[in-house]
Design a protein around this motif. Structure first.
Motif, PDB file in Angstrom:
ATOM      1  N   GLY A   5       0.816  -1.214   0.000  1.00  0.00           N
ATOM      2  CA  GLY A   5       0.000   0.000   0.000  1.00  0.00           C
ATOM      3  C   GLY A   5       0.846   1.260   0.000  1.00  0.00           C
ATOM      4  O   GLY A   5       0.492   2.261  -0.643  1.00  0.00           O
ATOM      5  N   ALA A   6       1.965   1.239   0.716  1.00  0.00           N
ATOM      6  CA  ALA A   6       2.855   2.407   0.730  1.00  0.00           C
ATOM      7  C   ALA A   6       3.436   2.682  -0.646  1.00  0.00           C
ATOM      8  O   ALA A   6       3.551   3.839  -1.067  1.00  0.00           O
ATOM      9  CB  ALA A   6       3.972   2.183   1.753  1.00  0.00           C
ATOM     10  N   ILE A   7       3.805   1.625  -1.363  1.00  0.00           N
ATOM     11  CA  ILE A   7       4.333   1.808  -2.719  1.00  0.00           C
ATOM     12  C   ILE A   7       3.261   2.396  -3.636  1.00  0.00           C
ATOM     13  O   ILE A   7       3.542   3.258  -4.487  1.00  0.00           O
ATOM     14  CB  ILE A   7       4.863   0.470  -3.254  1.00  0.00           C
ATOM     15  CG1 ILE A   7       6.097   0.036  -2.465  1.00  0.00           C
ATOM     16  CG2 ILE A   7       5.207   0.574  -4.746  1.00  0.00           C
ATOM     17  CD1 ILE A   7       6.606  -1.334  -2.836  1.00  0.00           C
ATOM     18  N   LEU A   8       2.002   1.966  -3.457  1.00  0.00           N
ATOM     19  CA  LEU A   8       0.919   2.531  -4.264  1.00  0.00           C
ATOM     20  C   LEU A   8       0.723   4.013  -3.958  1.00  0.00           C
ATOM     21  O   LEU A   8       0.463   4.821  -4.857  1.00  0.00           O
ATOM     22  CB  LEU A   8      -0.377   1.762  -4.011  1.00  0.00           C
ATOM     23  CG  LEU A   8      -0.438   0.337  -4.557  1.00  0.00           C
ATOM     24  CD1 LEU A   8      -1.790  -0.289  -4.253  1.00  0.00           C
ATOM     25  CD2 LEU A   8      -0.170   0.312  -6.059  1.00  0.00           C
ATOM     26  N   PHE A   9       0.869   4.401  -2.699  1.00  0.00           N
ATOM     27  CA  PHE A   9       0.770   5.818  -2.341  1.00  0.00           C
ATOM     28  C   PHE A   9       1.898   6.628  -2.979  1.00  0.00           C
ATOM     29  O   PHE A   9       1.687   7.760  -3.444  1.00  0.00           O
ATOM     30  CB  PHE A   9       0.805   5.990  -0.820  1.00  0.00           C
ATOM     31  CG  PHE A   9      -0.537   5.882  -0.163  1.00  0.00           C
ATOM     32  CD1 PHE A   9      -1.596   6.686  -0.552  1.00  0.00           C
ATOM     33  CD2 PHE A   9      -0.748   4.972   0.865  1.00  0.00           C
ATOM     34  CE1 PHE A   9      -2.839   6.584   0.056  1.00  0.00           C
ATOM     35  CE2 PHE A   9      -1.988   4.859   1.480  1.00  0.00           C
ATOM     36  CZ  PHE A   9      -3.035   5.669   1.074  1.00  0.00           C
ATOM     37  N   LEU A  10       3.093   6.066  -3.012  1.00  0.00           N
ATOM     38  CA  LEU A  10       4.215   6.759  -3.643  1.00  0.00           C
ATOM     39  C   LEU A  10       3.996   6.921  -5.148  1.00  0.00           C
ATOM     40  O   LEU A  10       4.274   7.981  -5.722  1.00  0.00           O
ATOM     41  CB  LEU A  10       5.511   6.004  -3.364  1.00  0.00           C
ATOM     42  CG  LEU A  10       5.955   5.939  -1.898  1.00  0.00           C
ATOM     43  CD1 LEU A  10       7.206   5.076  -1.755  1.00  0.00           C
ATOM     44  CD2 LEU A  10       6.214   7.338  -1.352  1.00  0.00           C
ATOM     45  N   LEU A  11       3.498   5.870  -5.790  1.00  0.00           N
ATOM     46  CA  LEU A  11       3.190   5.974  -7.215  1.00  0.00           C
ATOM     47  C   LEU A  11       2.072   6.985  -7.471  1.00  0.00           C
ATOM     48  O   LEU A  11       2.118   7.740  -8.454  1.00  0.00           O
ATOM     49  CB  LEU A  11       2.793   4.603  -7.758  1.00  0.00           C
ATOM     50  CG  LEU A  11       3.893   3.545  -7.846  1.00  0.00           C
ATOM     51  CD1 LEU A  11       3.318   2.215  -8.322  1.00  0.00           C
ATOM     52  CD2 LEU A  11       4.997   4.007  -8.789  1.00  0.00           C
ATOM     53  N   ALA A  12       1.078   7.005  -6.591  1.00  0.00           N
ATOM     54  CA  ALA A  12      -0.004   7.973  -6.737  1.00  0.00           C
ATOM     55  C   ALA A  12       0.515   9.402  -6.638  1.00  0.00           C
ATOM     56  O   ALA A  12       0.069  10.300  -7.380  1.00  0.00           O
ATOM     57  CB  ALA A  12      -1.074   7.719  -5.677  1.00  0.00           C
ATOM     58  N   ALA A  13       1.444   9.641  -5.731  1.00  0.00           N
ATOM     59  CA  ALA A  13       2.025  10.979  -5.611  1.00  0.00           C
ATOM     60  C   ALA A  13       2.766  11.377  -6.884  1.00  0.00           C
ATOM     61  O   ALA A  13       2.683  12.524  -7.345  1.00  0.00           O
ATOM     62  CB  ALA A  13       2.973  11.031  -4.410  1.00  0.00           C
ATOM     63  N   PHE A  14       3.490  10.424  -7.470  1.00  0.00           N
ATOM     64  CA  PHE A  14       4.227  10.720  -8.709  1.00  0.00           C
ATOM     65  C   PHE A  14       3.270  11.050  -9.849  1.00  0.00           C
ATOM     66  O   PHE A  14       3.456  12.049 -10.577  1.00  0.00           O
ATOM     67  CB  PHE A  14       5.108   9.528  -9.073  1.00  0.00           C
ATOM     68  CG  PHE A  14       5.782   9.657 -10.402  1.00  0.00           C
ATOM     69  CD1 PHE A  14       6.853  10.514 -10.580  1.00  0.00           C
ATOM     70  CD2 PHE A  14       5.333   8.919 -11.497  1.00  0.00           C
ATOM     71  CE1 PHE A  14       7.470  10.638 -11.820  1.00  0.00           C
ATOM     72  CE2 PHE A  14       5.949   9.031 -12.723  1.00  0.00           C
ATOM     73  CZ  PHE A  14       7.023   9.894 -12.888  1.00  0.00           C
ATOM     74  N   PHE A  15       2.210  10.251 -10.012  1.00  0.00           N
ATOM     75  CA  PHE A  15       1.273  10.485 -11.104  1.00  0.00           C
ATOM     76  C   PHE A  15       0.443  11.757 -10.886  1.00  0.00           C
ATOM     77  O   PHE A  15      -0.016  12.364 -11.856  1.00  0.00           O
ATOM     78  CB  PHE A  15       0.343   9.282 -11.274  1.00  0.00           C
ATOM     79  CG  PHE A  15       1.008   8.097 -11.900  1.00  0.00           C
ATOM     80  CD1 PHE A  15       1.625   8.191 -13.130  1.00  0.00           C
ATOM     81  CD2 PHE A  15       1.026   6.873 -11.243  1.00  0.00           C
ATOM     82  CE1 PHE A  15       2.253   7.101 -13.704  1.00  0.00           C
ATOM     83  CE2 PHE A  15       1.648   5.770 -11.813  1.00  0.00           C
ATOM     84  CZ  PHE A  15       2.264   5.892 -13.041  1.00  0.00           C
ATOM     85  N   PHE A  16       0.231  12.152  -9.635  1.00  0.00           N
ATOM     86  CA  PHE A  16      -0.504  13.387  -9.379  1.00  0.00           C
ATOM     87  C   PHE A  16       0.380  14.614  -9.578  1.00  0.00           C
ATOM     88  O   PHE A  16      -0.106  15.692  -9.935  1.00  0.00           O
ATOM     89  CB  PHE A  16      -1.064  13.383  -7.956  1.00  0.00           C
ATOM     90  CG  PHE A  16      -2.207  14.319  -7.747  1.00  0.00           C
ATOM     91  CD1 PHE A  16      -3.505  13.926  -7.988  1.00  0.00           C
ATOM     92  CD2 PHE A  16      -1.992  15.618  -7.316  1.00  0.00           C
ATOM     93  CE1 PHE A  16      -4.570  14.785  -7.807  1.00  0.00           C
ATOM     94  CE2 PHE A  16      -3.046  16.489  -7.128  1.00  0.00           C
ATOM     95  CZ  PHE A  16      -4.338  16.076  -7.382  1.00  0.00           C
ATOM     96  N   LEU A  17       1.676  14.452  -9.341  1.00  0.00           N
ATOM     97  CA  LEU A  17       2.592  15.582  -9.498  1.00  0.00           C
ATOM     98  C   LEU A  17       2.769  15.975 -10.960  1.00  0.00           C
ATOM     99  O   LEU A  17       2.962  17.159 -11.280  1.00  0.00           O
ATOM    100  CB  LEU A  17       3.946  15.229  -8.874  1.00  0.00           C
ATOM    101  CG  LEU A  17       5.030  16.307  -8.904  1.00  0.00           C
ATOM    102  CD1 LEU A  17       4.601  17.510  -8.084  1.00  0.00           C
ATOM    103  CD2 LEU A  17       6.349  15.748  -8.372  1.00  0.00           C
ATOM    104  N   LEU A  18       2.700  14.998 -11.869  1.00  0.00           N
ATOM    105  CA  LEU A  18       2.924  15.279 -13.284  1.00  0.00           C
ATOM    106  C   LEU A  18       1.924  16.279 -13.860  1.00  0.00           C
ATOM    107  O   LEU A  18       2.332  17.283 -14.463  1.00  0.00           O
ATOM    108  CB  LEU A  18       2.900  13.968 -14.078  1.00  0.00           C
ATOM    109  CG  LEU A  18       4.078  13.016 -13.864  1.00  0.00           C
ATOM    110  CD1 LEU A  18       3.893  11.759 -14.700  1.00  0.00           C
ATOM    111  CD2 LEU A  18       5.391  13.700 -14.215  1.00  0.00           C
TER     112      LEU A  18
END
Length: 218
Positions: free
Chosen positions: A121-134
């Motif tokens: 779940g933590a890795i999914l949160f990190l990926l979500a942050a990356f995709f939202f930052l773009l």
């Protein structure tokens, strides 16, 4: 052993980032009309977002959803897709982190399996942050580029809306939440020294030498 406090803190930060991310994605405050040049009409303020535009005039706000999504520019469509993907990743990360919490009884005493769920779940949160930052950074770049472009007419120039600043805060919440959750589910125990040689042979057996009886000369 997993740290319950860090896991709960990371989950709260991740959920806060997800909730504010939904707000940022839905609001039309991504870009706002800029009053530059000799423009005299300043009573009308145009707000533009990913899903709708709003016109504020004399204290009255009128909003309209885009008639066709395919008629939008490729940049806007890509920003839409990335924001939705980021929110979906947070949606899937939430149950993983809740089930994997050390304080829950969903999987019994399988601490290692629960820790793995939290790390996923933590890795999914990190990926979500990356995709939202773009999309947030790309929209800010386009707004700043067009603002300083002399070929763009003054009525078409825009400024950074409050949703972009809130979007950067959302990415920080998701990043910190994912990082804290991952750290809270890792085991601190590390072997002191690596073992080399044959498997299972930690210490070589002591070698015993047969002592020969000494000859006594009389």
């Amino acid at each position: 052993m997993a740290n319950t406090g860090l896991q709960v803190m990371g989950l709260v930060l991740g959920v806060a980032g997800w909730a504010f991310g939904i707000l940022v994605c839905a609001t039309p405050w991504w870009r706002v009309s800029a009053f530059v040049g000799d423009e005299l009409v300043v009573s009308q303020v145009l707000w533009e977002g990913l899903w709708m535009t709003c016109l504020s005039q004399w204290g009255r706000l009128q909003c309209k959803v885009y008639d066709s999504g395919l008629a939008l520019t490729g940049s806007t469509q890509t920003c839409r897709a990335l924001c939705v993907l980021s929110l979906l990743l947070c949606f899937f990360a939430l149950p993983l982190c809740v089930v994997g919490l050390k304080c829950t009884r969903c999987l019994g005493d399988a601490h290692e399996s629960k820790a793995r769920l939290v790390r996923a779940g933590a890795i999914l949160f990190l990926l979500a942050a990356f995709f939202f930052l773009l999309p947030v950074c790309w929209t800010a770049y386009v707004v700043i580029r067009d603002f300083y472009d002399p070929n763009v007419a003054a009525p078409l120039k825009r400024e950074l809306g409050p949703s972009l600043y809130l979007g950067w805060g959302v990415t920080v919440l998701m990043l910190v939440g994912g990082a804290v959750s991952y750290l809270g589910s890792t085991s601190p125990g590390v072997p002191a020294m690596p073992v080399f040689g044959r498997r299972g042979k930690v210490n070589p057996p002591p070698t015993t030498t047969e002592s020969k009886p000494e000859k006594v000369f009389v």
